[in-house]
Write a protein that holds these residues in place. Structure first.
Motif, short mmCIF file in Angstrom:
data_model
loop_
_atom_site.label_atom_id
_atom_site.label_comp_id
_atom_site.label_asym_id
_atom_site.label_seq_id
_atom_site.Cartn_x
_atom_site.Cartn_y
_atom_site.Cartn_z
N THR A 43 -8.33 23.23 -3.04
CA THR A 43 -7.85 22.05 -2.33
C THR A 43 -6.69 21.40 -3.09
O THR A 43 -6.64 21.43 -4.32
CB THR A 43 -8.99 21.03 -2.19
N ASP A 44 -5.78 20.77 -2.36
CA ASP A 44 -4.76 19.92 -2.98
C ASP A 44 -5.40 18.54 -3.21
O ASP A 44 -5.20 17.59 -2.45
CB ASP A 44 -3.53 19.78 -2.07
N TRP A 45 -6.18 18.46 -4.25
CA TRP A 45 -7.05 17.32 -4.49
C TRP A 45 -6.28 16.01 -4.63
O TRP A 45 -5.26 15.93 -5.31
CB TRP A 45 -7.89 17.54 -5.76
N HIS A 46 -6.83 14.96 -3.98
CA HIS A 46 -6.41 13.57 -4.19
C HIS A 46 -4.95 13.29 -3.82
O HIS A 46 -4.41 12.26 -4.22
CB HIS A 46 -6.62 13.15 -5.65
N ILE A 47 -4.33 14.15 -3.04
CA ILE A 47 -2.93 13.93 -2.69
C ILE A 47 -2.73 12.60 -1.92
O ILE A 47 -1.79 11.85 -2.21
CB ILE A 47 -2.35 15.13 -1.92
N PRO A 48 -3.59 12.26 -0.95
CA PRO A 48 -3.40 10.95 -0.29
C PRO A 48 -3.48 9.78 -1.27
O PRO A 48 -2.72 8.81 -1.15
CB PRO A 48 -4.53 10.92 0.75
N GLN A 49 -4.38 9.87 -2.24
CA GLN A 49 -4.50 8.80 -3.24
C GLN A 49 -3.26 8.77 -4.13
O GLN A 49 -2.73 7.69 -4.46
CB GLN A 49 -5.75 9.00 -4.09
N LEU A 50 -2.78 9.93 -4.51
CA LEU A 50 -1.62 9.99 -5.39
C LEU A 50 -0.37 9.40 -4.72
O LEU A 50 0.47 8.78 -5.38
CB LEU A 50 -1.36 11.44 -5.80
N TYR A 51 -0.27 9.58 -3.41
CA TYR A 51 0.88 9.08 -2.65
C TYR A 51 0.54 7.79 -1.91
O TYR A 51 1.20 7.47 -0.92
CB TYR A 51 1.33 10.13 -1.64
N ASP A 52 -0.41 7.04 -2.40
CA ASP A 52 -0.83 5.85 -1.65
C ASP A 52 0.24 4.77 -1.60
O ASP A 52 0.14 3.82 -0.81
CB ASP A 52 -2.15 5.28 -2.20
N PHE A 53 1.28 4.90 -2.39
CA PHE A 53 2.40 3.95 -2.38
C PHE A 53 3.39 4.24 -1.25
O PHE A 53 4.27 3.42 -0.96
CB PHE A 53 3.15 4.01 -3.71
N ALA A 54 3.29 5.40 -0.62
CA ALA A 54 4.33 5.87 0.29
C ALA A 54 4.46 5.00 1.55
O ALA A 54 5.57 4.78 2.05
CB ALA A 54 4.08 7.32 0.69
N ARG A 55 3.34 4.51 2.05
CA ARG A 55 3.41 3.66 3.23
C ARG A 55 4.21 2.39 2.93
O ARG A 55 4.94 1.90 3.79
CB ARG A 55 2.01 3.31 3.72
N GLY A 56 4.06 1.88 1.71
CA GLY A 56 4.81 0.70 1.32
C GLY A 56 6.31 0.94 1.27
O GLY A 56 7.09 -0.01 1.39
N LEU A 57 6.72 2.20 1.11
CA LEU A 57 8.14 2.54 1.14
C LEU A 57 8.67 2.60 2.56
O LEU A 57 9.89 2.64 2.75
CB LEU A 57 8.37 3.89 0.45
N GLY A 58 7.76 2.66 3.54
CA GLY A 58 8.16 2.78 4.94
C GLY A 58 8.04 4.18 5.50
O GLY A 58 8.50 4.45 6.62
N ALA A 59 7.41 5.09 4.76
CA ALA A 59 7.29 6.48 5.20
C ALA A 59 6.18 6.64 6.23
O ALA A 59 5.17 5.94 6.21
CB ALA A 59 7.01 7.39 4.01
N SER A 60 6.36 7.59 7.14
CA SER A 60 5.27 8.09 7.97
C SER A 60 4.48 9.10 7.15
O SER A 60 5.04 9.79 6.29
CB SER A 60 5.81 8.76 9.23
N VAL A 61 3.18 9.19 7.41
CA VAL A 61 2.32 10.10 6.63
C VAL A 61 1.36 10.82 7.57
O VAL A 61 0.67 10.18 8.37
CB VAL A 61 1.51 9.34 5.56
N VAL A 62 1.31 12.14 7.48
CA VAL A 62 0.32 12.93 8.21
C VAL A 62 -0.46 13.76 7.19
O VAL A 62 0.12 14.38 6.29
CB VAL A 62 0.97 13.84 9.27
N ALA A 63 -1.79 13.73 7.29
CA ALA A 63 -2.65 14.44 6.35
C ALA A 63 -3.74 15.19 7.09
O ALA A 63 -4.32 14.68 8.06
CB ALA A 63 -3.27 13.46 5.35
N ALA A 64 -4.03 16.40 6.63
CA ALA A 64 -5.08 17.22 7.23
C ALA A 64 -6.45 16.68 6.87
O ALA A 64 -6.65 16.11 5.79
CB ALA A 64 -4.95 18.65 6.75
N GLU A 65 -7.40 16.86 7.76
CA GLU A 65 -8.80 16.52 7.51
C GLU A 65 -9.63 17.75 7.19
O GLU A 65 -10.61 17.67 6.45
CB GLU A 65 -9.39 15.79 8.72
#
Length: 267
Positions: A43-65
């Motif tokens: 697994t690409d572990w903890h990637i959403p947590q690692l990039y949790d700042f990205a929404r604050g930059l204004g980025a769109s984010v799509v993540a697999a479940e």
């Protein structure tokens, strides 16, 4: 099928894709996995947590479940190999170390896998395609960052230790060369980390398929060594002491992507 992805729509022309962050399994996959695979080591572990700042930059984010052990969202739907040598396919049959993923005779059936393609793979790619189209319509261009991570030592896939930051632009085909140069410049400022452009990981299907500089869509893949932010052995613990300085680099990389786009298209 349960929820197959999470999606946040941002306000700037940047979409971050996280195709290998999922942990869910279908019953057929869960029952068939060999014991070493039960912990989902690839697994690409903890990637959403690692990039949790990205929404604050204004980025769109799509993540697999769903896990890549069900279906690999960074492979083409025709399952043509992306790399010469050892690799994994649309429906992985082996772990990264080369051992079989499923017990004998217990891999999901062709019918089940066809269902995974329609219910998991297609919605993810529809989301990417639709959001990039929206961004290009609104801003005149779109930027795609495909976020990955991997253990720093996997002898079956590559020799030695992987560089910390592995940028991929499909040998320059998926984004403007000036953007790639700027990203390398950011990495070079942080001398405690190693980096490479188009090394072992040049970009998977998402980078190659959606990156279209001639039509103002620029895509970059980052394969990040997991040693930069977590423990690479079970229980795959997130390490805030490692992650915090790595996030500084990630944020500068994403800010550089946004700044380059603004200069290139809105000057």
């Amino acid at each position: 099928m349960e929820k197959v992805l999470s999606f946040h729509q941002g306000t700037l022309p940047l979409l971050i894709s996280m195709p290998h962050a999922g942990l869910r399994l279908t019953p057929a996959v869960q029952q068939g996995l060999v014991e070493p695979a039960q912990s989902l080591p690839d697994t690409d572990w903890h990637i959403p947590q690692l990039y949790d700042f990205a929404r604050g930059l204004g980025a769109s984010v799509v993540a697999a479940e769903y896990s890549r052990f069900v279906i690999d969202l960074n492979r083409p739907d025709d399952d043509k190999p992306l790399y010469v040598g050892a690799t994994t396919g649309l429906y992985p049959a082996t772990l990264f170390e080369g051992e079989p993923l499923f017990k004998d005779g217990q891999a999901p059936s062709a019918q089940e896998r066809a269902g995974y393609l329609e219910a998991i793979w297609r919605p993810y790619h529809d989301t990417i395609g639709n959001e990039l189209a929206r961004l290009r319509e609104q801003f005149g261009y779109a930027l795609l960052w495909d976020a990955h991570s991997i253990r720093s030592h996997i002898p079956h896939l590559f020799e030695g230790k992987l560089p910390d930051f592995n940028l991929g632009t499909f040998n320059g085909a998926s984004c403007d060369s000036q953007l790639a140069e700027r990203l390398q410049g950011v990495c070079a400022k942080f001398e405690q980390y190693s980096h490479v452009l188009n090394g072992r990981f040049k970009g998977g299907h998402i980078t190659r398929h959606y990156g279209d500089p001639a039509n103002d869509i620029h895509a970059v893949q980052l394969e990040l060594a997991q040693s930069t932010y977590m423990e690479e052995v079970e229980p795959f613990k997130y390490r805030e002491d490692l992650a915090a300085p790595t996030q500084v680099v990630l944020q500068q990389l994403l800010e550089t992507v946004l700044a380059w786009g603004k200069e290139r298209y809105q000057a």
